[in-house]
Design a protein around this motif. Structure first.
Motif, PDB file in Angstrom:
ATOM      1  N   ALA A   1      -2.292  12.804   9.058  1.00 27.01           N
ATOM      2  CA  ALA A   1      -0.926  12.451   9.434  1.00 27.01           C
ATOM      3  C   ALA A   1      -0.326  11.416   8.489  1.00 27.01           C
ATOM      4  CB  ALA A   1      -0.902  11.932  10.865  1.00 27.01           C
ATOM      5  N   VAL A   2      -1.067  10.372   8.206  1.00 25.35           N
ATOM      6  CA  VAL A   2      -0.550   9.317   7.324  1.00 25.35           C
ATOM      7  C   VAL A   2      -0.244   9.882   5.942  1.00 25.35           C
ATOM      8  CG1 VAL A   2      -1.131   7.161   6.157  1.00 25.35           C
ATOM      9  CG2 VAL A   2      -1.690   7.455   8.588  1.00 25.35           C
ATOM     10  N   ARG A   3      -1.157  10.704   5.430  1.00 24.53           N
ATOM     11  CA  ARG A   3      -0.940  11.275   4.096  1.00 24.53           C
ATOM     12  C   ARG A   3       0.245  12.226   4.072  1.00 24.53           C
ATOM     13  NH1 ARG A   3      -2.269  16.060   2.141  1.00 24.53           N
ATOM     14  NH2 ARG A   3      -3.749  16.518   3.830  1.00 24.53           N
ATOM     15  N   VAL A   4       0.286  13.155   5.017  1.00 23.21           N
ATOM     16  CA  VAL A   4       1.298  14.211   4.936  1.00 23.21           C
ATOM     17  C   VAL A   4       2.680  13.701   5.320  1.00 23.21           C
ATOM     18  CG1 VAL A   4       1.145  15.209   7.276  1.00 23.21           C
ATOM     19  CG2 VAL A   4       1.575  16.682   5.313  1.00 23.21           C
ATOM     20  N   LEU A   5       2.773  12.756   6.244  1.00 22.77           N
ATOM     21  CA  LEU A   5       4.082  12.188   6.560  1.00 22.77           C
ATOM     22  C   LEU A   5       4.653  11.468   5.342  1.00 22.77           C
ATOM     23  CD1 LEU A   5       3.738  10.740  10.185  1.00 22.77           C
ATOM     24  CD2 LEU A   5       4.942  12.796   9.474  1.00 22.77           C
ATOM     25  N   GLY A   6       3.810  10.665   4.701  1.00 25.76           N
ATOM     26  CA  GLY A   6       4.273   9.967   3.506  1.00 25.76           C
ATOM     27  C   GLY A   6       4.622  10.904   2.377  1.00 25.76           C
TER      28      GLY A   6
ATOM     29  N   VAL B   1      13.487   9.003  11.454  1.00 24.00           N
ATOM     30  CA  VAL B   1      13.204   9.470  12.817  1.00 24.00           C
ATOM     31  C   VAL B   1      11.902  10.262  12.736  1.00 24.00           C
ATOM     32  CG1 VAL B   1      14.066  10.679  14.845  1.00 24.00           C
ATOM     33  CG2 VAL B   1      15.692   9.618  13.245  1.00 24.00           C
ATOM     34  N   PRO B   2      10.761   9.623  13.028  1.00 28.36           N
ATOM     35  CA  PRO B   2       9.461  10.286  12.848  1.00 28.36           C
ATOM     36  C   PRO B   2       8.942  10.902  14.140  1.00 28.36           C
ATOM     37  CG  PRO B   2       9.100   7.968  13.217  1.00 28.36           C
ATOM     38  CD  PRO B   2      10.608   8.196  13.335  1.00 28.36           C
TER      39      PRO B   2
ATOM     40  N   ASN C   1       1.722   8.078  17.401  1.00 22.29           N
ATOM     41  CA  ASN C   1       0.888   6.889  17.493  1.00 22.29           C
ATOM     42  C   ASN C   1       1.556   5.832  16.625  1.00 22.29           C
ATOM     43  OD1 ASN C   1      -1.189   4.997  16.491  1.00 22.29           O
ATOM     44  ND2 ASN C   1      -2.664   6.302  17.538  1.00 22.29           N
ATOM     45  N   ILE C   2       1.722   4.627  17.136  1.00 18.45           N
ATOM     46  CA  ILE C   2       2.442   3.598  16.388  1.00 18.45           C
ATOM     47  C   ILE C   2       1.731   3.256  15.079  1.00 18.45           C
ATOM     48  CG2 ILE C   2       1.309   1.674  17.564  1.00 18.45           C
ATOM     49  CD1 ILE C   2       4.997   1.893  16.337  1.00 18.45           C
ATOM     50  N   ARG C   3       0.398   3.348  15.054  1.00 16.05           N
ATOM     51  CA  ARG C   3      -0.334   3.032  13.821  1.00 16.05           C
ATOM     52  C   ARG C   3      -0.062   4.082  12.746  1.00 16.05           C
ATOM     53  NH1 ARG C   3      -6.409   0.944  15.516  1.00 16.05           N
ATOM     54  NH2 ARG C   3      -5.766  -0.882  16.748  1.00 16.05           N
ATOM     55  N   ILE C   4       0.061   5.347  13.145  1.00 12.48           N
ATOM     56  CA  ILE C   4       0.386   6.403  12.185  1.00 12.48           C
ATOM     57  C   ILE C   4       1.777   6.173  11.619  1.00 12.48           C
ATOM     58  CG2 ILE C   4       0.907   8.863  11.950  1.00 12.48           C
ATOM     59  CD1 ILE C   4      -1.347   9.417  13.939  1.00 12.48           C
TER      60      ILE C   4
ATOM     61  N   ASN D   1       5.089   4.896   7.050  1.00 13.38           N
ATOM     62  CA  ASN D   1       6.264   4.204   6.523  1.00 13.38           C
ATOM     63  C   ASN D   1       5.948   3.424   5.252  1.00 13.38           C
ATOM     64  OD1 ASN D   1       7.725   5.192   8.695  1.00 13.38           O
ATOM     65  ND2 ASN D   1       8.788   3.260   9.017  1.00 13.38           N
ATOM     66  N   GLU D   2       4.762   2.873   5.203  1.00  8.87           N
ATOM     67  CA  GLU D   2       4.363   2.151   3.999  1.00  8.87           C
ATOM     68  C   GLU D   2       4.317   3.089   2.799  1.00  8.87           C
ATOM     69  OE1 GLU D   2       0.774  -0.010   4.482  1.00  8.87           O
ATOM     70  OE2 GLU D   2       1.529  -1.247   6.134  1.00  8.87           O
ATOM     71  N   ARG D   3       3.923   4.353   3.034  1.00 13.66           N
ATOM     72  CA  ARG D   3       3.794   5.304   1.933  1.00 13.66           C
ATOM     73  C   ARG D   3       5.145   5.716   1.365  1.00 13.66           C
ATOM     74  NH1 ARG D   3      -1.404   7.971   1.422  1.00 13.66           N
ATOM     75  NH2 ARG D   3      -0.344   9.664   0.336  1.00 13.66           N
ATOM     76  N   PHE D   4       6.180   5.830   2.216  1.00 13.31           N
ATOM     77  CA  PHE D   4       7.475   6.162   1.633  1.00 13.31           C
ATOM     78  C   PHE D   4       8.452   4.997   1.629  1.00 13.31           C
ATOM     79  CE2 PHE D   4       9.037   6.812   5.850  1.00 13.31           C
ATOM     80  CZ  PHE D   4       8.268   7.772   6.493  1.00 13.31           C
ATOM     81  N   GLY D   5       7.992   3.829   1.932  1.00 14.77           N
ATOM     82  CA  GLY D   5       8.726   2.616   1.628  1.00 14.77           C
ATOM     83  C   GLY D   5       9.945   2.329   2.465  1.00 14.77           C
TER      84      GLY D   5
END
Length: 351
Positions: free
Chosen positions: A231-236, A257-258, A262-265, A270-274
């Motif tokens: 999730a973290v990789r593909v969302l970013g 609007v994600p 999960n709040i951690r995801i 968000n960090e990945r796409f800034g």
């Protein structure tokens, strides 16, 4: 896969022209799980960001919550379904494999005879549905399309499984896709899926195993660690890709609007796409993961409390079972009654 904007010199751009939402009345708090699961309310919130979620009533199913979202849309704008000639329901908890939940919703809201079908890409389903709706209109198959993201996941999740029971809730969002003025509406979509990850997140139906021999357990199966990493990789990545295709950077985004898994995801993606959390719509704390309904529920809430306004640049990002992902960019138009803030109880999704 990338799909382009519907704008052309002879055709107006396409976007959302009406939006409604519904959440069942029954509230399930984290404390409700303590008596029968080896967990506690504080642990659930610290790990997921979820404090409570909504469960459908015993006699309330996915078509019912979907109809609730459409009725909310009509309460805001009685003419919202004018010229709608196709209905898409994104869901992984359909009332039945057939008839489609989309057909059942269409029947109950007076759209008898229109095209209707279900779309199954799990939590990315609503964003997928917006892109498919755009394609139907551009192909000349439909004039306007009603896209519903609806789930009654409490009916399919094992409520004695601590890994999944605490995560999921029920709800629905409904949007009409149609022409909007120049300068507004959909810009780009990025869609994708990787069936090799299917064993990490699934709902078993007819088959007992996946290609390759993976044996599925009954109900919902989830490998939390693998889903988190995916999730973290593909969302970013999908968020960055769709911004690049649109010719934008993260600085141009007014609101993300994600998918509310999960709040951690959400924070890590968000960090990945800034884009900072201060420009991210989050309501996972009150609704949990409603799968295909999370994006429209969050979008409706941010409209009602005045955060999203006309002209704002939006980035929609989601991931789901499949494993699937979807991202879209759009310039928000607020030119119809249902796209205005709700005057009373602004931050509350209608129940």
């Amino acid at each position: 896969m990338t799909t382009a904007s519907g704008a052309s010199p002879t055709r107006p751009p396409l976007g959302i022209t009406a939006l409604g939402a519904y959440a069942p009345a029954r509230v399930i708090s984290n404390a409700d799980f303590e008596a029968r699961l080896e967990t506690n309310a504080e642990w659930i919130e610290s790990r997921t960001g979820i404090r409570e979620r909504r469960f459908a009533a015993e006699d309330e199913f996915t078509s019912d919550v979907g109809v609730g979202a459409v009725r909310d849309l009509l309460a805001r704008d009685p003419d919202a379904l004018s010229e709608v000639d196709a209905v898409i329901c994104a869901t992984v908890s359909p009332d039945a494999l057939m008839p489609s939940t989309a057909a059942l919703i269409a029947m109950q809201v007076g759209l008898t005879g229109v095209a209707a079908f279900d779309l199954s890409t799990a939590c990315s389903g609503f964003v997928y549905g917006l892109s498919v709706a755009q394609g139907l209109i551009l192909a000349g198959t439909a004039r306007r399309v009603l896209v519903v993201g609806a789930e009654a996941l409490s009916k399919v999740v094992d409520q004695d499984d601590r890994n999944t029971a605490i995560l999921f809730g029920d709800g629905a969002g409904a949007a009409v896709v149609g022409p909007v003025p120049q300068g507004y509406g959909f810009q780009q979509f990025v869609l994708g899926a990787d069936g090799a990850g299917g064993s990490s997140l699934y709902i078993r139906c007819a088959a007992t195993k996946l290609p390759g021999g993976f044996e599925m357990a009954p109900g919902v199966g989830m490998n939390g660690r693998e889903v988190f990493k995916f999730a973290v990789r593909v969302l970013g990545d999908s968020g960055n890709e769709v911004l690049a295709k649109t010719g934008l950077t993260s600085r141009d985004v007014d609101w993300v609007v994600p998918h509310q898994a999960n709040i951690r995801i959400i924070e890590a993606a968000n960090e990945r796409f800034g884009v900072p959390m201060s420009r991210t719509v989050v309501n996972v704390d009150r609704y949990g993961n409603t799968s295909s309904a999370t994006v429209p529920l969050a979008l409706r809430e941010a409209l009602d409390d005045g955060r999203i306004q006309e002209g704002h640049q939006l980035l929609l990002v989601a991931f789901g079972g499949g494993l699937s992902w979807a991202a879209g960019t759009m310039r928000w138009w607020a030119g119809t009654p249902s796209l205005q803030p709700r005057a009373a109880a602004a931050a509350e999704v209608p129940a």
